[in-house]
Every structure is written in C-alpha cells, then in structure tokens.
Design a protein around this motif. Structure first.
Motif, PDB file in Angstrom:
ATOM      1  N   PRO A   1      46.046  49.047  51.359  1.00 25.26           N
ATOM      2  CA  PRO A   1      45.212  48.678  52.505  1.00 25.26           C
ATOM      3  C   PRO A   1      44.333  47.445  52.284  1.00 25.26           C
ATOM      4  CG  PRO A   1      44.193  50.457  51.315  1.00 25.26           C
ATOM      5  CD  PRO A   1      45.473  50.152  50.593  1.00 25.26           C
ATOM      6  N   ILE A   2      44.956  46.312  51.978  1.00 24.13           N
ATOM      7  CA  ILE A   2      44.188  45.076  51.824  1.00 24.13           C
ATOM      8  C   ILE A   2      44.862  43.954  52.607  1.00 24.13           C
ATOM      9  CG2 ILE A   2      43.484  45.795  49.497  1.00 24.13           C
ATOM     10  CD1 ILE A   2      45.216  43.440  48.480  1.00 24.13           C
ATOM     11  N   ARG A   3      44.063  43.022  53.056  1.00 22.75           N
ATOM     12  CA  ARG A   3      44.577  41.812  53.711  1.00 22.75           C
ATOM     13  C   ARG A   3      44.685  40.745  52.625  1.00 22.75           C
ATOM     14  NH1 ARG A   3      41.594  39.456  58.958  1.00 22.75           N
ATOM     15  NH2 ARG A   3      42.383  41.459  59.753  1.00 22.75           N
ATOM     16  N   THR A   4      45.857  40.606  52.054  1.00 24.09           N
ATOM     17  CA  THR A   4      46.007  39.733  50.890  1.00 24.09           C
ATOM     18  C   THR A   4      45.895  38.260  51.269  1.00 24.09           C
ATOM     19  OG1 THR A   4      47.403  39.187  48.988  1.00 24.09           O
ATOM     20  CG2 THR A   4      48.534  39.705  51.057  1.00 24.09           C
ATOM     21  N   THR A   5      45.276  37.507  50.380  1.00 21.58           N
ATOM     22  CA  THR A   5      45.110  36.073  50.594  1.00 21.58           C
ATOM     23  C   THR A   5      46.177  35.256  49.868  1.00 21.58           C
ATOM     24  OG1 THR A   5      43.558  36.014  48.734  1.00 21.58           O
ATOM     25  CG2 THR A   5      42.619  36.267  50.947  1.00 21.58           C
ATOM     26  N   VAL A   6      47.061  35.912  49.120  1.00 21.91           N
ATOM     27  CA  VAL A   6      48.142  35.226  48.410  1.00 21.91           C
ATOM     28  C   VAL A   6      49.438  35.997  48.636  1.00 21.91           C
ATOM     29  CG1 VAL A   6      46.557  34.395  46.626  1.00 21.91           C
ATOM     30  CG2 VAL A   6      47.852  36.505  46.242  1.00 21.91           C
ATOM     31  N   ARG A   7      50.561  35.388  48.251  1.00 23.77           N
ATOM     32  CA  ARG A   7      51.836  36.087  48.348  1.00 23.77           C
ATOM     33  C   ARG A   7      51.881  37.216  47.320  1.00 23.77           C
ATOM     34  NH1 ARG A   7      53.779  30.717  48.936  1.00 23.77           N
ATOM     35  NH2 ARG A   7      54.216  30.614  46.710  1.00 23.77           N
ATOM     36  N   PRO A   8      52.200  38.419  47.734  1.00 23.79           N
ATOM     37  CA  PRO A   8      52.283  39.532  46.770  1.00 23.79           C
ATOM     38  C   PRO A   8      53.421  39.309  45.788  1.00 23.79           C
ATOM     39  CG  PRO A   8      52.217  40.327  49.041  1.00 23.79           C
ATOM     40  CD  PRO A   8      52.480  38.865  49.104  1.00 23.79           C
ATOM     41  N   ALA A   9      53.312  39.925  44.615  1.00 21.07           N
ATOM     42  CA  ALA A   9      54.370  39.868  43.600  1.00 21.07           C
ATOM     43  C   ALA A   9      54.311  41.141  42.770  1.00 21.07           C
ATOM     44  CB  ALA A   9      54.204  38.640  42.710  1.00 21.07           C
ATOM     45  N   TRP A  10      55.456  41.581  42.327  1.00 13.73           N
ATOM     46  CA  TRP A  10      55.533  42.801  41.514  1.00 13.73           C
ATOM     47  C   TRP A  10      55.262  42.490  40.055  1.00 13.73           C
ATOM     48  CZ3 TRP A  10      55.783  47.520  43.670  1.00 13.73           C
ATOM     49  CH2 TRP A  10      56.243  47.613  44.998  1.00 13.73           C
ATOM     50  N   ALA A  11      54.291  43.206  39.468  1.00 14.72           N
ATOM     51  CA  ALA A  11      54.012  43.067  38.037  1.00 14.72           C
ATOM     52  C   ALA A  11      55.018  43.863  37.216  1.00 14.72           C
ATOM     53  CB  ALA A  11      52.599  43.545  37.719  1.00 14.72           C
ATOM     54  N   ASP A  12      55.461  44.979  37.763  1.00 13.78           N
ATOM     55  CA  ASP A  12      56.479  45.814  37.120  1.00 13.78           C
ATOM     56  C   ASP A  12      57.104  46.694  38.193  1.00 13.78           C
ATOM     57  OD1 ASP A  12      54.691  48.074  37.513  1.00 13.78           O
ATOM     58  OD2 ASP A  12      53.643  47.471  35.696  1.00 13.78           O
ATOM     59  N   GLU A  13      57.849  47.706  37.774  1.00 11.88           N
ATOM     60  CA  GLU A  13      58.586  48.542  38.729  1.00 11.88           C
ATOM     61  C   GLU A  13      57.683  49.409  39.597  1.00 11.88           C
ATOM     62  OE1 GLU A  13      59.262  48.188  35.602  1.00 11.88           O
ATOM     63  OE2 GLU A  13      61.360  47.575  35.380  1.00 11.88           O
ATOM     64  N   ARG A  14      56.410  49.542  39.200  1.00 13.96           N
ATOM     65  CA  ARG A  14      55.526  50.461  39.923  1.00 13.96           C
ATOM     66  C   ARG A  14      54.257  49.818  40.445  1.00 13.96           C
ATOM     67  NH1 ARG A  14      58.883  54.191  41.019  1.00 13.96           N
ATOM     68  NH2 ARG A  14      57.907  56.154  40.482  1.00 13.96           N
ATOM     69  N   THR A  15      54.048  48.536  40.209  1.00  8.89           N
ATOM     70  CA  THR A  15      52.764  47.909  40.546  1.00  8.89           C
ATOM     71  C   THR A  15      52.951  46.600  41.277  1.00  8.89           C
ATOM     72  OG1 THR A  15      51.845  48.845  38.503  1.00  8.89           O
ATOM     73  CG2 THR A  15      50.529  47.192  39.653  1.00  8.89           C
ATOM     74  N   LEU A  16      52.410  46.522  42.492  1.00 11.26           N
ATOM     75  CA  LEU A  16      52.403  45.281  43.265  1.00 11.26           C
ATOM     76  C   LEU A  16      51.046  44.597  43.108  1.00 11.26           C
ATOM     77  CD1 LEU A  16      54.079  43.659  45.517  1.00 11.26           C
ATOM     78  CD2 LEU A  16      52.392  44.644  47.088  1.00 11.26           C
ATOM     79  N   LEU A  17      51.055  43.277  42.959  1.00  6.95           N
ATOM     80  CA  LEU A  17      49.825  42.504  42.862  1.00  6.95           C
ATOM     81  C   LEU A  17      49.572  41.766  44.169  1.00  6.95           C
ATOM     82  CD1 LEU A  17      50.102  40.919  39.296  1.00  6.95           C
ATOM     83  CD2 LEU A  17      49.133  43.120  39.965  1.00  6.95           C
ATOM     84  N   ALA A  18      48.333  41.836  44.622  1.00  6.03           N
ATOM     85  CA  ALA A  18      47.887  41.100  45.808  1.00  6.03           C
ATOM     86  C   ALA A  18      46.476  40.597  45.489  1.00  6.03           C
ATOM     87  CB  ALA A  18      47.911  42.001  47.037  1.00  6.03           C
ATOM     88  N   ALA A  19      45.763  40.086  46.479  1.00 11.60           N
ATOM     89  CA  ALA A  19      44.409  39.582  46.208  1.00 11.60           C
ATOM     90  C   ALA A  19      43.594  39.546  47.486  1.00 11.60           C
ATOM     91  CB  ALA A  19      44.469  38.190  45.586  1.00 11.60           C
ATOM     92  N   ASP A  20      42.277  39.741  47.325  1.00 13.74           N
ATOM     93  CA  ASP A  20      41.329  39.536  48.420  1.00 13.74           C
ATOM     94  C   ASP A  20      40.064  38.934  47.831  1.00 13.74           C
ATOM     95  OD1 ASP A  20      40.016  41.658  47.197  1.00 13.74           O
ATOM     96  OD2 ASP A  20      40.548  43.128  48.736  1.00 13.74           O
ATOM     97  N   ASP A  21      38.955  38.991  48.552  1.00 15.58           N
ATOM     98  CA  ASP A  21      37.742  38.333  48.064  1.00 15.58           C
ATOM     99  C   ASP A  21      37.142  39.010  46.830  1.00 15.58           C
ATOM    100  OD1 ASP A  21      36.871  40.614  49.302  1.00 15.58           O
ATOM    101  OD2 ASP A  21      35.611  39.611  50.788  1.00 15.58           O
ATOM    102  N   ARG A  22      37.640  40.159  46.445  1.00 16.29           N
ATOM    103  CA  ARG A  22      37.150  40.839  45.241  1.00 16.29           C
ATOM    104  C   ARG A  22      37.857  40.342  43.986  1.00 16.29           C
ATOM    105  NH1 ARG A  22      38.563  46.822  46.723  1.00 16.29           N
ATOM    106  NH2 ARG A  22      40.407  45.681  47.516  1.00 16.29           N
ATOM    107  N   GLY A  23      39.045  39.773  44.131  1.00 17.87           N
ATOM    108  CA  GLY A  23      39.843  39.347  42.988  1.00 17.87           C
ATOM    109  C   GLY A  23      41.276  39.819  43.157  1.00 17.87           C
ATOM    110  N   VAL A  24      41.952  40.039  42.048  1.00 19.39           N
ATOM    111  CA  VAL A  24      43.322  40.537  42.076  1.00 19.39           C
ATOM    112  C   VAL A  24      43.297  42.042  42.308  1.00 19.39           C
ATOM    113  CG1 VAL A  24      45.428  40.873  40.719  1.00 19.39           C
ATOM    114  CG2 VAL A  24      44.170  38.714  40.569  1.00 19.39           C
ATOM    115  N   VAL A  25      44.182  42.520  43.176  1.00 19.96           N
ATOM    116  CA  VAL A  25      44.269  43.948  43.463  1.00 19.96           C
ATOM    117  C   VAL A  25      45.633  44.449  43.005  1.00 19.96           C
ATOM    118  CG1 VAL A  25      44.113  45.759  45.211  1.00 19.96           C
ATOM    119  CG2 VAL A  25      42.744  43.653  45.450  1.00 19.96           C
TER     120      VAL A  25
END
Length: 390
Positions: A332-356
């Motif tokens: 539930p975040i409005r990402t400011t960058v293109r998401p990318a998978w760090a591994d098979e179970r974790t997606l990386l996104a970002a908002d004003d708090r940092g990397v999510v």
C-alpha cells in the motif's frame, strides 16, 4: 713509426701462433659476456612478442567482423577488447569502507552507481545512461552512445557501439544487439564480448528477450517474431501480442495479449513454434501491466509479477494468474520509482520515507537511502539464472 708497426706485427703473429688456453681468465670472461648478451636478446624477443599480443588483443573491435551475406553464422568466439580504457573513461575509484545498505539492490542516478556494499562508481562512456543491470561479474549499462561492462574495481570496457537496441539473457551472460541489419549474439564477461552468431534481420527491429536458443525481436508495425541462432530468419510476425515481459524459466515467455474487453488486456504465456511466437495460454485479464516495463517486473523464479497502480502495488501470484485465478498481496504505497524485485519474495519500491521492502507475505519494511544519493534515482535490476531482462 716503422719500428712500432714492426713490433705490433711481431706481437700479433706470436699471439696467433700461440692461442690462449681455453679456460684462461680472459676467455672465461669473454664467454660469459657472450652468454649474457644472448640471454638479453632472447628476453627482448619475448617481450616484443608479448607486446604485440597485448596490442593486437586490445584493438579488436566490432568493425573487424565481416557481416555475413545471408543466414545465421557461428562466430569464432572473437574476444572484444579485453583491456580497460584509459582515464577519464575509467577514472580511479578511491577505496571506500564496505557498508551493507540493507536495501537489497544497487541504485543508480544519472551517471553514477551506488552499490549495496556502500561504494559509488562512475558510469561513463555511453552518454546519458538509460539502462543498467547487475550481472554475476559486474554491471552492464547502456545509453545512446553504446553499451559497456563495469567491473567491480570501477574500470569499464566497451561492449558494443552507438545503438541502444540490445537485451541481456536471463542470466546476464549473453547479449543480443543490433547494428544496422545484423543481429549479434555474444557471451558477456569482464573481459568483453565473444561473438557467437550473426544473423541478418529486417531493418528497424529490436531484440526484446531470449527464449532458449532463440531471440525474440519486435518491430512496431509488425509485432513480435523469433530469430533462431545459426539459422536464416524466416518471418512469422505475430501482431496479436502487445507486450513481452521476459522469460522466467528460459523456455516460455510472459507477455500480454488483447482481451475480450479492449480496456482489460490479458496476461499470457508465450512459447516458440514452427510458426513463430504463439500464445500457449491466456490468464487473468484484469491486470494493468503496461506501466514501467523496464526491468524487474517478474521474480527471478517466475513466481510473482508486480502490478504498479496509481496509489499502490499489487503483487500477483503469476502461476495462479496464468491459470485465470486471482491471488495477490497489496503493497500500500504510492511508489516514486520503478519497482524491482530484490529476490523471489521481496519487491522494492520507494516513497518519501525511503526504500520500502514489500514481501509477498504482506510484510513491509522501510530502509533509509544511502547518503549522497541524488534525485531521480532508480533500482538496478539483478539478473540471475532465472531473472528476465526487459
């Protein structure tokens, strides 16, 4: 003067008539001097030969490869430029402390790379960087001025010249690229490229994915087709396929096709056939996978796909989606960058708090950005044995 000359003649005559002993000190010294000169001459010859080998190896380039007249052709494993280029293309990288950022992927912005271990490396020689991937032995990045390989020590070498039409294999060890109307497939390593095949292709095509021993190509007005390595390209364009996202297993592709409702295209599994690229099965038709198609959309094992929406991201079970069933987790975040998978179970996104970090189990963790990261940064997708590039 006559007497002096007579004396010298007499002395030399006596020397000739009475040759010195073979082991007298003077003879020994002479022999040693001659042997030393021979060793120096031999060493010089070896050095010159090595210099020629290094020089020749360093100037091999794509221009030295002749374009075949027709059909695919197996290359001779020609190594491309195994020497790093001089400064300023490869400026020295100052040693920096190793700091685990805790993010899970490298970051890049403009012409700089921030690695997971806390270093900052320059991305030079391609103009403005448009794409970059982490591969097993370094990074491959490109822009309008070509494609380069960046080594972990900060030095880089040219892979191919002034064309941004290229794609990496799922394992990051093969590169398909186009120059004029020839499709090249080459092995990639920290020493450069080793060209394997060269196949004439229609003008204006772009390689978009690897599929086993074939390369998927696209052309805006004709759709998608396959090029089989070492074979003449037989055109079998499929204009019903609207997107190709990648090959999570190397044998099939994940893509998108029109649905019954024009506003809701369907997820599809694609495969190679005698008639080109065809749809093997159609899955869920309610996903919007048209945004941010550049890399990182499918997990390395092909299990999940990320759907970025305006106010959140949906993590969709790909196996279930291709079977027409919905199983998803909300990030539930409005990402400011293109998401990318760090591994098979974790997606990386970002908002004003940092990397999510969003897990497929519903967990969420915020990680601060490393200091010095500039605006407009993005994640660097990591290619492993099953990770698609796109």
């Amino acid at each position: 003067m006559i007497m002096l000359e007579d004396s010298l003649r007499s002395m030399f005559s006596e020397r000739v008539e009475s040759p010195p002993l073979i082991n007298d000190p003077a003879s020994v010294a002479i022999r040693r001097g001659r042997a030393a000169r021979r060793r120096r001459a031999a060493a010089s010859s070896v050095a010159v030969a090595l210099a020629l080998v290094v020089t020749v190896g360093g100037i091999v380039s794509l221009r030295d490869i002749s374009t075949p007249g027709g059909g695919g052709r197996e290359g001779s494993w020609i190594a491309f430029n195994g020497q790093p280029e001089p400064t300023p293309t490869n400026p020295a990288v100052e040693p920096q402390p190793t700091i685990d950022t805790g993010i899970g992927l490298d970051l890049w912005a403009g012409n700089r790379l921030w690695t997971m271990d806390g270093r900052t490396l320059p991305l030079t020689g391609v103009g403005t960087v448009s794409r970059i991937y982490r591969v097993p032995t370094g990074w491959v990045y490109g822009g309008a001025a070509g494609v380069r390989f960046l080594r972990p020590d900060g030095s880089s070498i040219s892979l191919s010249g002034n064309d941004d039409r290229w794609v990496l294999s799922s394992g990051g060890d093969q590169l398909a690229f186009v120059i004029d109307t020839v499709l090249y497939v080459a092995r990639v390593s920290s020493s450069g490229l080793a060209v394997r095949t060269m196949t004439p292709v229609p003008a204006g095509i772009t390689p978009v994915a690897f599929l086993d021993q074939q390369v998927v190509i696209a052309e805006k007005s004709r759709g998608f087709d396959l090029v089989t390595q070492n074979s003449v390209h037989q055109a079998n364009w499929n204009n019903k396929i609207t997107e190709v996202y990648g090959s999570p297993n190397g044998k099939t592709l994940v893509g998108r096709v029109p649905g019954a409702d024009v506003e809701q295209p369907c997820l599809a599994e694609l495969r190679a056939s005698d008639t080109g690229l065809v749809v093997a099965r159609t899955g869920t038709c309610a996903l919007d996978l048209t945004r941010d198609t550049a890399g990182g959309r499918i997990t390395p094992d092909g299990g999940w796909v990320a759907e970025r929406r305006a106010d959140d991201i949906r993590l969709v079970d790909l196996t279930q989606a291709l079977a027409g069933q919905d199983r998803m987790v909300l990030c539930p975040i409005r990402t400011t960058v293109r998401p990318a998978w760090a591994d098979e179970r974790t997606l990386l996104a970002a908002d004003d708090r940092g990397v999510v970090r969003c897990g497929v189990d519903g967990t969420e963790k915020v990680v601060p950005l490393p200091s010095g990261v500039t605006a407009q940064w993005q994640f660097v997708p990591r290619l492993t044995s099953n990770q698609p590039a796109g």
